[in-house]
Design a protein around this motif. Sequence first.
Motif, mmCIF file in Angstrom:
data_model
loop_
_atom_site.group_PDB
_atom_site.id
_atom_site.type_symbol
_atom_site.label_atom_id
_atom_site.label_comp_id
_atom_site.label_asym_id
_atom_site.label_seq_id
_atom_site.Cartn_x
_atom_site.Cartn_y
_atom_site.Cartn_z
ATOM 1 N N SER A 87 11.280 12.434 -0.054
ATOM 2 C CA SER A 87 11.313 10.931 0.288
ATOM 3 C C SER A 87 9.834 10.381 -0.180
ATOM 4 O O SER A 87 8.670 10.932 0.027
ATOM 5 C CB SER A 87 11.200 10.416 1.899
ATOM 6 O OG SER A 87 10.904 9.341 2.075
ATOM 7 N N ALA A 88 10.002 9.488 -0.975
ATOM 8 C CA ALA A 88 8.835 8.781 -1.733
ATOM 9 C C ALA A 88 8.000 7.905 -0.500
ATOM 10 O O ALA A 88 6.684 8.148 -0.411
ATOM 11 C CB ALA A 88 9.132 7.486 -2.775
ATOM 12 N N PRO A 89 8.535 7.217 0.447
ATOM 13 C CA PRO A 89 7.742 6.613 1.613
ATOM 14 C C PRO A 89 6.943 7.696 2.497
ATOM 15 O O PRO A 89 5.798 7.346 2.964
ATOM 16 C CB PRO A 89 8.676 6.070 2.469
ATOM 17 C CG PRO A 89 9.833 5.812 1.410
ATOM 18 C CD PRO A 89 10.105 7.047 0.822
ATOM 19 N N THR A 90 7.438 8.949 2.458
ATOM 20 C CA THR A 90 6.260 9.871 3.277
ATOM 21 C C THR A 90 5.179 10.152 2.301
ATOM 22 O O THR A 90 4.120 10.914 2.775
ATOM 23 C CB THR A 90 7.077 11.496 3.402
ATOM 24 O OG1 THR A 90 7.300 11.945 2.107
ATOM 25 C CG2 THR A 90 8.417 11.220 4.124
ATOM 26 N N MET A 91 5.059 9.955 1.224
ATOM 27 C CA MET A 91 3.982 10.076 0.309
ATOM 28 C C MET A 91 2.958 9.016 0.251
ATOM 29 O O MET A 91 2.017 8.724 -0.622
ATOM 30 C CB MET A 91 4.248 10.232 -1.227
ATOM 31 C CG MET A 91 4.947 11.719 -1.045
ATOM 32 S SD MET A 91 4.836 12.340 -2.960
ATOM 33 C CE MET A 91 5.695 14.079 -2.675
ATOM 34 N N ASP A 92 3.367 7.695 1.221
ATOM 35 C CA ASP A 92 2.342 6.686 1.408
ATOM 36 C C ASP A 92 1.130 7.280 1.963
ATOM 37 O O ASP A 92 1.416 7.694 2.965
ATOM 38 C CB ASP A 92 3.038 5.594 1.943
ATOM 39 C CG ASP A 92 2.327 4.313 2.002
ATOM 40 O OD1 ASP A 92 1.360 4.324 2.059
ATOM 41 O OD2 ASP A 92 2.862 3.166 2.432
ATOM 42 N N PRO A 93 0.019 7.020 1.376
ATOM 43 C CA PRO A 93 -1.260 7.392 1.991
ATOM 44 C C PRO A 93 -1.660 6.978 3.412
ATOM 45 O O PRO A 93 -2.507 7.467 4.095
ATOM 46 C CB PRO A 93 -2.273 7.471 0.949
ATOM 47 C CG PRO A 93 -1.680 6.061 -0.054
ATOM 48 C CD PRO A 93 -0.409 6.295 0.084
ATOM 49 N N SER B 119 4.529 2.277 -6.586
ATOM 50 C CA SER B 119 3.150 2.246 -6.824
ATOM 51 C C SER B 119 2.429 3.162 -6.249
ATOM 52 O O SER B 119 1.141 3.422 -6.764
ATOM 53 C CB SER B 119 2.689 0.776 -6.608
ATOM 54 O OG SER B 119 2.787 0.503 -5.285
ATOM 55 N N HIS B 120 2.700 3.728 -5.167
ATOM 56 C CA HIS B 120 1.690 4.618 -4.258
ATOM 57 C C HIS B 120 2.119 5.996 -4.616
ATOM 58 O O HIS B 120 1.132 6.826 -4.131
ATOM 59 C CB HIS B 120 2.012 4.213 -2.753
ATOM 60 C CG HIS B 120 3.089 4.887 -2.185
ATOM 61 N ND1 HIS B 120 4.357 4.113 -2.381
ATOM 62 C CD2 HIS B 120 3.630 6.010 -2.050
ATOM 63 C CE1 HIS B 120 5.420 4.645 -1.602
ATOM 64 N NE2 HIS B 120 4.836 6.029 -1.436
ATOM 65 N N ILE B 121 2.796 6.293 -5.314
ATOM 66 C CA ILE B 121 2.704 7.725 -6.005
ATOM 67 C C ILE B 121 1.661 7.840 -7.074
ATOM 68 O O ILE B 121 1.843 7.504 -8.078
ATOM 69 C CB ILE B 121 4.269 8.143 -6.748
ATOM 70 C CG1 ILE B 121 5.175 7.829 -5.554
ATOM 71 C CG2 ILE B 121 4.202 9.377 -7.431
ATOM 72 C CD1 ILE B 121 5.215 8.651 -4.417
ATOM 73 N N THR B 122 0.600 8.523 -6.613
ATOM 74 C CA THR B 122 -0.654 8.716 -7.593
ATOM 75 C C THR B 122 -0.437 10.097 -8.335
ATOM 76 O O THR B 122 0.517 11.171 -8.087
ATOM 77 C CB THR B 122 -1.789 8.832 -6.621
ATOM 78 O OG1 THR B 122 -1.822 10.054 -5.686
ATOM 79 C CG2 THR B 122 -1.935 7.819 -5.651
#
Length: 541
Positions: A374-380, A320-323
Amino acid sequence: MDRRFKVKAVSMLLLVSLISSCSREEPAVSSAVSTLSAETILELPAETTHDFVELPSDMSQQVPVVPVGDNGFTAPEPGFEITRPDRELYHYDMDLTFDPESNTVGGHVVFTFYNDSEDSWDKLCLRDHSAMYTEPDIVGVEGAEGNNAAFTVIENITDMREETSLEYIRDEDVSVIWVTLEEPLKPCERMTLEYDFTATIPTVPDRDGVYEGVYNVTYYYPILSEYKDGEWAHSPYFLLGDCNYSEVSDYDVRITAPSDYILVTTGTEVSREEEGDLTTYTYYAPFVRDFVFCASQNFVVEEGDWEDVHINVVYSSETSHITDEYVESTLLTAQESLEAFSDMLGRYPYEELDVIISPIFAGGMEYPNLVIVSAPTMDPDLLDPWGPKLITVHEIGHQWFFGIVGSDCYNEPWLDESLTSYSEWLFCTYYADIYGEYDTDPYADMDITNEYYSSSFPLNRPYYEFEVSTYSADVYLRGRLVLRRIEEIIGRDEFTAVLREYVRRNAFSNADEEDFFEVLYDCCGTDNEELNAIIDMAFDL
């Protein structure tokens, strides 16, 4: 002439030719052999009619070079074309089935290769890194405990020279598989190995595993290891680097998968054929070190291009946090990276680059034509956008230092990670007018010669000789700073020319530290006191 003498003479000529070919020198008697009649050749005993490969004497890229500096050093110009190797490559033909219900992938492999050493091979070393997920303490991935990992099932191994069935054993390190050859493989001799396998995809959030509906299928088929200096490479699995140490090969791959899954792979898609609920995809991946794929029912693909290279940025709609902003930024970063590195290091030689934003518990991972971020690194809530941008830059930089120029990542990790970390700095300098140089590098003013950092050196030592707690800082950060210091001493234009020449000489082979320093000293000589001081401090040569 006595017939027995005639046969012996022909045999000796052929033997001399083969030895010359295997030593990668021009065969001195090839013209003499070519003048022998077909009738005479047919008189040779059957055991001398093996299938052999002739290797070129010079396997570097044959491209124009220009003078750099005033001491006779030459290097390719910026943006030079990196082209397909001018030699026969290994070839994997794989017919695979991906079954997400059972979390398996498997099929039939036809692997054609040759002995490129001066030794006869009486055994082969294959690697099954996926087996290491049965030992979570070694893999060291959060969430690995209790996963479904299993040894890859390998069956019907056949040496097709005489259609001989072969046996294998696993080493104490279960990722190491030894296959004994009933008939040794002679220098420059070609053979085909066929086998069937079924690999279990571990349920872990890692570079090889499935998590939140995203499959990273990377360590799944038994791959031939590298033979060097009289032995097969069989270093242990390690967390902070690529474990495969392999030769460049051509891949023809067919994958049958459920039609509701989107697959993103090394290479390019050639065709697809649907039958019921299944689709069979055909892929071609030329001159790469491995073939991997990612798959999900929830993949969203954002497409773009850099010149004639097609770029796919892929992410799961369930993250969800991938904008849209992150996706657009990642696509832009891929385009910028291809532009910068193609100019400074040599043009990216493939048709496609895929960037997978995957829920792995690591910064990123590199594979041929495909990188995982990594998707978690893209968590704002965790990082500002510059963090994942540099991770993407780093992983794409590996397409040159790992992909195009290979190395032994376990025993010489600096050739892989320090050079690639330095490429992040090159990216910053290339786009200094847009992003700034020093503003984007928090370590720009660090004095690497300070005694405080002495425990980081020598830089050129195996993975196991570093402290695990400081490995990343030593190899990624301080290695990068050592290379920046070399750049400051000899000049940025000169050092990027050194890197281009290093790529030219070693493209699509496996280089070592001697290859790197040979190019550096060809450029700078051995009497630069300032350069020698930093090398003596950071390396044990």
